[in-house]
Write an enzyme that holds these catalytic residues in place. Structure first.
Site, PDB file in Angstrom:
ATOM      1  N   ARG A 224      -3.698   2.085   1.875  1.00 61.82           N
ATOM      2  CA  ARG A 224      -4.182   1.427   0.670  1.00 61.82           C
ATOM      3  C   ARG A 224      -3.395   1.959  -0.520  1.00 61.82           C
ATOM      4  O   ARG A 224      -3.128   3.172  -0.608  1.00 61.82           O
ATOM      5  CB  ARG A 224      -5.682   1.679   0.464  1.00 61.82           C
ATOM      6  CG  ARG A 224      -6.571   0.944   1.460  1.00 61.82           C
ATOM      7  CD  ARG A 224      -6.518  -0.554   1.251  1.00 61.82           C
ATOM      8  NE  ARG A 224      -7.348  -1.313   2.192  1.00 61.82           N
ATOM      9  CZ  ARG A 224      -6.911  -1.879   3.298  1.00 61.82           C
ATOM     10  NH1 ARG A 224      -5.636  -1.738   3.657  1.00 61.82           N
ATOM     11  NH2 ARG A 224      -7.716  -2.582   4.069  1.00 61.82           N
ATOM     12  N   HIS A 272       3.085  -5.764   2.325  1.00 58.79           N
ATOM     13  CA  HIS A 272       1.793  -5.691   3.028  1.00 58.79           C
ATOM     14  C   HIS A 272       1.874  -6.393   4.386  1.00 58.79           C
ATOM     15  O   HIS A 272       1.058  -7.260   4.713  1.00 58.79           O
ATOM     16  CB  HIS A 272       0.674  -6.300   2.173  1.00 58.79           C
ATOM     17  CG  HIS A 272      -0.681  -5.749   2.525  1.00 58.79           C
ATOM     18  ND1 HIS A 272      -1.676  -5.558   1.602  1.00 58.79           N
ATOM     19  CD2 HIS A 272      -1.205  -5.341   3.716  1.00 58.79           C
ATOM     20  CE1 HIS A 272      -2.757  -5.077   2.193  1.00 58.79           C
ATOM     21  NE2 HIS A 272      -2.490  -4.921   3.478  1.00 58.79           N
TER      22      HIS A 272
END
Length: 309
Positions: A224, A272
């Protein structure tokens, strides 16, 4: 007949409709899976945080919300979500993460960037240490972190894992708590972040903790974005304390075009893509969990609202 609401981005419906219907048919569960059920008729919600449902209060009959994502930080504090929330634990998602993390670990260990970029005709022999001389630390030893740790250990690297609570994992030296964090990071040459995003983990890599690493260490973050203090990492990169950072996740996504990570010579930005949910296997996992609930068995992977994962 179960009414199951699919709440994700509209384009994902075409990918999931077939696998979901096949999984429920195989399980012998009669289910009407659709994107437009009336809220008061919905038994279960298949949910992605970027989907249309943000207010769960009209779903008075709903027994559980089953996430299509491994991370739940964007929904866990939703005050309207009173139903049980289940995160996705999918072997295919884990396998994808293992492949991505192992690939970038070897890339940094072998110094592949240097050889790929060098085009000036200079014969420069650089030999990396053997893997057993390169300590790797994984922050976060849940399903993803533990699997990555086993794969990296199998290549010969000494692996230290860290989490907030004590665990025993084969082949991994495991530490926990604040004192354990300092020990886990001290002298680490490669650090992999696979922690959930919580108030306790935000900025876990900061100026103080980055200073504990071996000079020139590598950072790999497919976890994250907020796990890293961006300003502290940029300063550590500029000083050479960190040799390179490969970052797949960011505080703001997509990463703004003006962000200094894009142009920094010691940062690799990936969009991502470290791992993703696969519709065929995710459908089976979700169907299995709903089958358990309908059979009176406890749901799997229910989120602890206090711990936020």
């Amino acid at each position: 007949m179960l009414n199951i609401l699919f709440s994700a981005q509209p384009e994902r419906w075409d990918e999931y409709k077939g696998p979901l219907n096949a999984a429920f048919a195989t399980a012998g569960l009669q289910a009407n899976i659709a994107r437009d059920h009336a809220p008061e008729a919905v038994d279960y919600i298949i949910f992605a945080p970027n989907g249309p449902v943000t207010d769960f209060s009209p779903y008075t009959k709903t027994k559980a919300v089953l996430s299509l994502w491994a991370g739940v930080e964007t929904v866990v504090d939703n005050p309207t979500l009173t139903q049980p929330l289940c995160r996705l634990v999918d072997p295919s998602l884990t396998a994808g993460m293992v492949e991505w993390v192992t690939g970038h670990t070897l890339r940094h260990h072998l110094g592949m960037d240097h050889h790929i970029r060098k085009q000036d005709g200079v014969w420069e022999e650089r030999f990396p240490p053997l893997a057993r001389k390169r300590p790797v630390t994984i922050l976060g030893t849940g399903a993803l972190g533990a699997a990555c740790g086993q794969a990296i250990h199998a290549l010969g690297f000494p692996v230290t894992g860290w989490s907030r609570t004590a665990k025993e994992l084969p082949n991994i030296r495991h530490l926990h708590g604040q004192d354990g964090l300092q020990a886990a990071l001290s002298g680490a040459e490669i650090v992999i972040l696979l922690l959930p995003q919580t108030p306790a983990t935000e900025n876990i890599l900061n100026a103080e903790t980055l200073a504990l690493l071996a000079p020139g260490a590598f950072i790999i973050n497919p976890g994250r974005g907020p796990l890293i203090d961006d300003d502290a990492l940029l300063a550590a990169l500029d000083s050479g304390q960190v040799g390179h950072a490969t970052l797949d996740v960011f505080r703001t996504e997509p990463l703004p075009a003006a962000h200094p990570y894009w142009a920094h010579p010691s940062v690799t930005v990936t969009p991502h893509i470290a791992s993703t949910t696969r519709p065929d296997t995710a459908a089976q996992i979700i169907c299995e969990n709903i089958s358990r609930a309908e059979a009176g068995q406890p749901l799997k992977h229910v989120v602890d609202r206090n711990r936020r994962y």
